[in-house]
Scaffold this motif. Structure first.
Motif, short mmCIF file in Angstrom:
data_model
loop_
_atom_site.label_atom_id
_atom_site.label_comp_id
_atom_site.label_asym_id
_atom_site.label_seq_id
_atom_site.Cartn_x
_atom_site.Cartn_y
_atom_site.Cartn_z
N SER A 139 0.87 11.71 9.05
CA SER A 139 0.48 11.09 7.78
C SER A 139 -1.04 11.12 7.65
CB SER A 139 1.00 9.65 7.71
OG SER A 139 0.23 8.89 6.79
N ASP B 247 0.52 19.70 -2.41
CA ASP B 247 -0.34 19.57 -3.60
C ASP B 247 -0.47 20.88 -4.38
OD1 ASP B 247 -0.67 16.96 -2.91
OD2 ASP B 247 -2.65 17.20 -2.04
N ILE C 199 7.63 16.94 1.65
CA ILE C 199 6.71 15.80 1.82
C ILE C 199 7.03 14.66 0.85
CG2 ILE C 199 4.27 15.09 1.95
CD1 ILE C 199 4.91 17.30 3.95
N1 EPU Z 1 4.76 8.16 4.98
C1 EPU Z 1 5.58 7.13 5.37
N2 EPU Z 1 5.00 5.93 5.74
C2 EPU Z 1 3.65 5.76 5.73
C3 EPU Z 1 2.81 6.82 5.33
C4 EPU Z 1 3.39 8.02 4.96
O1 EPU Z 1 6.81 7.26 5.41
O2 EPU Z 1 3.20 4.66 6.08
C5 EPU Z 1 5.35 9.45 4.58
C6 EPU Z 1 5.12 9.77 3.09
O3 EPU Z 1 6.09 9.16 2.26
C7 EPU Z 1 5.21 11.28 3.08
C8 EPU Z 1 4.61 11.67 4.44
O4 EPU Z 1 4.67 10.50 5.25
O5 EPU Z 1 6.55 11.70 3.05
C9 EPU Z 1 3.19 12.18 4.38
O6 EPU Z 1 2.39 11.32 3.57
P1 EPU Z 1 0.84 11.13 3.84
O7 EPU Z 1 0.64 9.77 4.36
O8 EPU Z 1 0.34 12.28 4.63
O9 EPU Z 1 0.26 11.23 2.36
P2 EPU Z 1 -0.95 10.41 1.76
O10 EPU Z 1 -1.97 10.17 2.77
O11 EPU Z 1 -0.41 9.26 0.99
C10 EPU Z 1 -2.41 12.48 1.09
C11 EPU Z 1 -3.03 13.03 -0.16
C12 EPU Z 1 -1.96 13.55 -1.07
C13 EPU Z 1 -1.23 14.67 -0.32
C14 EPU Z 1 -0.64 14.12 0.99
C15 EPU Z 1 0.03 15.18 1.84
C16 EPU Z 1 -5.02 11.74 -0.46
C17 EPU Z 1 -5.76 10.73 -1.24
N3 EPU Z 1 -3.77 11.98 -0.83
O12 EPU Z 1 -1.52 11.44 0.69
O13 EPU Z 1 -2.62 14.10 -2.21
O14 EPU Z 1 -0.18 15.15 -1.13
O15 EPU Z 1 -1.70 13.53 1.77
O16 EPU Z 1 -0.86 16.19 2.15
O17 EPU Z 1 -5.57 12.34 0.45
C18 EPU Z 1 -2.86 14.72 -4.45
O18 EPU Z 1 -4.04 14.98 -4.21
O19 EPU Z 1 -2.31 15.01 -5.54
C19 EPU Z 1 -2.06 14.01 -3.45
C20 EPU Z 1 -0.92 13.39 -3.74
#
Ligand code: EPU
Length: 418
Positions: free
Chosen positions: A162, A305, A327
């Motif tokens: 994540s 993305d 994802i």
């Molecule tokens: N997840 C969980 N529990 C958590 C955290 C994540 O189950 O506590 C799951 C999520 O539901 C998902 C997976 O883990 O299925 C990965 O999520 P991640 O935490 O990596 O995503 P994020 O940090 O919320 C960032 C980007 C997103 C990008 C994702 C994946 C930022 C601000 N956001 O989100 O960007 O899609 O990583 O690469 O960095 C965008 O720019 O449009 C965007 C959505």
């Protein structure tokens, strides 16, 4: 509410400089409060999500000033450790203030991030990690209260990679006692960028870009000046625009090493791509070839993305393509909008699968931007479509793109905001 109008059919040509990265800038903005002093961020994109993070910094008591694309953040003093619902509801990245405020002030009160169109987006990994780091976490009806006497470094195994959880743990660990090891850490460029920034400010971090990141706590950070990388997804979006609408474009400041999986796929569709350190040249003059299967996965595999924009390209392929979205469970909603333009896309939610039956042409239509990337994908589709496409609720695109209309007009597109 702002809208975008695109009249399709113009070949794209010319040169464009890629803006600074959204997903690198947001964690760095949260990280600025770990330094009781001044941080200078160069090449910071002027996008809604950055403006929003600035509002949170100001709510906390920091002062922020722009000079063109350089942002000065003075976080010498903060008056509160509460991040209110008004802010958290608008942008999920505000959850990164949890780790940063715990690192700085040992307490934070933050509203729950609201639901999100692209999926449920839980924060359980973030909360479990904070608990393991000696933080008392209390979940009330509307907010999360976290407090600690001191953050203690420990081993944390993330159940799945994540980006946000890895960044939040790093932010909490930088000023902690002892060493934190994050296993199954995310390797996205935006995690590496946060580590590089923090190290420049005096943090001790090892193993970033490996699945085990180690953060040795230090007692303080110092003032720092840092230049943000260009945005890989913005560059990728304009590459898909050329793939769909044809043309010959040079993108300056494109982080092509971060785009390998997209470049491989676009080459398979028939695009010519030449990449060097300071530019990327892309040209295409033919209907895209279909792609048997694209599967979104954590970096360095195909990024979620770029999934919506690629769907727009493949909707014009001569044959059937498949995309599997691993994802975010709700990231296929754009298919309904593309189908209004004449695309033929079938979604199987159980199998997280989209089957895209390529059509010879798309037609301009009135469609709605559902989220940032699907909005950008509709612009890509509109550039290739016959006639006029009106994208309603297009404001959401400004969360990540400084000015998609200005950029694509520079490349000869007929596009305007209204
Ligand atoms: N997840 C969980 N529990 C958590 C955290 C994540 O189950 O506590 C799951 C999520 O539901 C998902 C997976 O883990 O299925 C990965 O999520 P991640 O935490 O990596 O995503 P994020 O940090 O919320 C960032 C980007 C997103 C990008 C994702 C994946 C930022 C601000 N956001 O989100 O960007 O899609 O990583 O690469 O960095 C965008 O720019 O449009 C965007 C959505």
């Amino acid at each position: 509410m702002s809208n975008i109008e695109v009249v399709g059919g113009e070949r794209l040509k010319g040169e464009l400089k890629i803006q600074g990265s959204k997903n690198a800038s947001l964690p760095l903005l949260a990280a600025t409060i770990l330094n009781k002093g001044t941080t200078v961020l160069k090449n910071c994109p002027k996008i809604l999500d950055v403006f929003h993070m600035i509002k949170i910094l100001e709510e906390l008591g920091c002062t922020c000033e722009w000079e063109e694309n350089t942002l000065y953040v003075d976080s010498s003093y903060i008056d509160t450790t509460t991040v209110s619902w008004d802010f958290v509801s608008k942008m999920r990245s505000s959850i990164l203030f949890m780790g940063a405020l715990l690192g700085r002030s040992h307490e934070v009160t933050i509203a729950y991030p609201g639901g999100c169109l692209i999926g449920e987006r839980k924060i359980d990994f973030h909360l479990d990690a904070m608990k393991k780091m000696n933080v008392n976490v209390v979940l009330n009806d509307n907010e999360i209260k976290c407090q600690t006497c001191c953050i203690i470094g420990t081993d944390i195994i993330l159940p799945k990679s994540s980006v946000g959880a890895t960044q939040n743990i790093i932010l909490a660990a930088v000023l902690s006692k002892g060493t934190t090891r994050i296993f199954n850490a995310a390797k996205e460029p935006e995690v590496i960028e946060l580590c590089n920034f923090l190290m420049k400010a005096g943090a001790r971090i090892h193993g970033m870009d490996t699945p085990m990141i180690e953060v040795e706590g230090v007692s303080r950070l110092h003032d720092v000046e840092y230049t943000l990388s260009p945005d890989r997804i913005v560059a990728g979006t304009y590459m898909t625009a050329v793939a769909a609408a044809y043309g010959n474009v040079i993108l300056l400041d494109t982080p092509y090493r971060q785009l390998k999986s997209l470049i491989d796929v676009l080459r398979k569709t028939g695009c010519n791509i030449e990449a060097a350190d300071d530019y990327l040249k892309i040209s295409n003059d033919q209907r895209p070839r279909p792609i048997e299967q694209i599967r979104t996965q954590p970096y360095p595999d195909f990024p979620t993305d770029m999934q919506s924009q690629m769907m727009s390209v493949l909707s014009l392929a001569h044959g059937d393509s498949t995309i599997i979205e691993e994802i975010f469970e709700s990231r296929f909603q754009n298919a309904t909008e593309l189908n209004k333009m004449g695309a033929r896309i079938d979604i199987n939610e159980m199998e997280k699968k989209a089957v895209i039956h390529g059509v010879e042409k798309l037609n301009g239509a009135e469609v709605k931007a559902l989220d940032l990337r699907s909005g950008a994908a509709l612009v890509v589709a509109g550039l290739a479509a016959e006639g006029k496409t009106v994208i309603r609720s297009a404001e959401v695109i400004r969360r990540g793109y400084e000015n998609i209309g200005r950029d694509l007009s520079t490349l000869g597109a007929k596009i305007k905001n209204f």
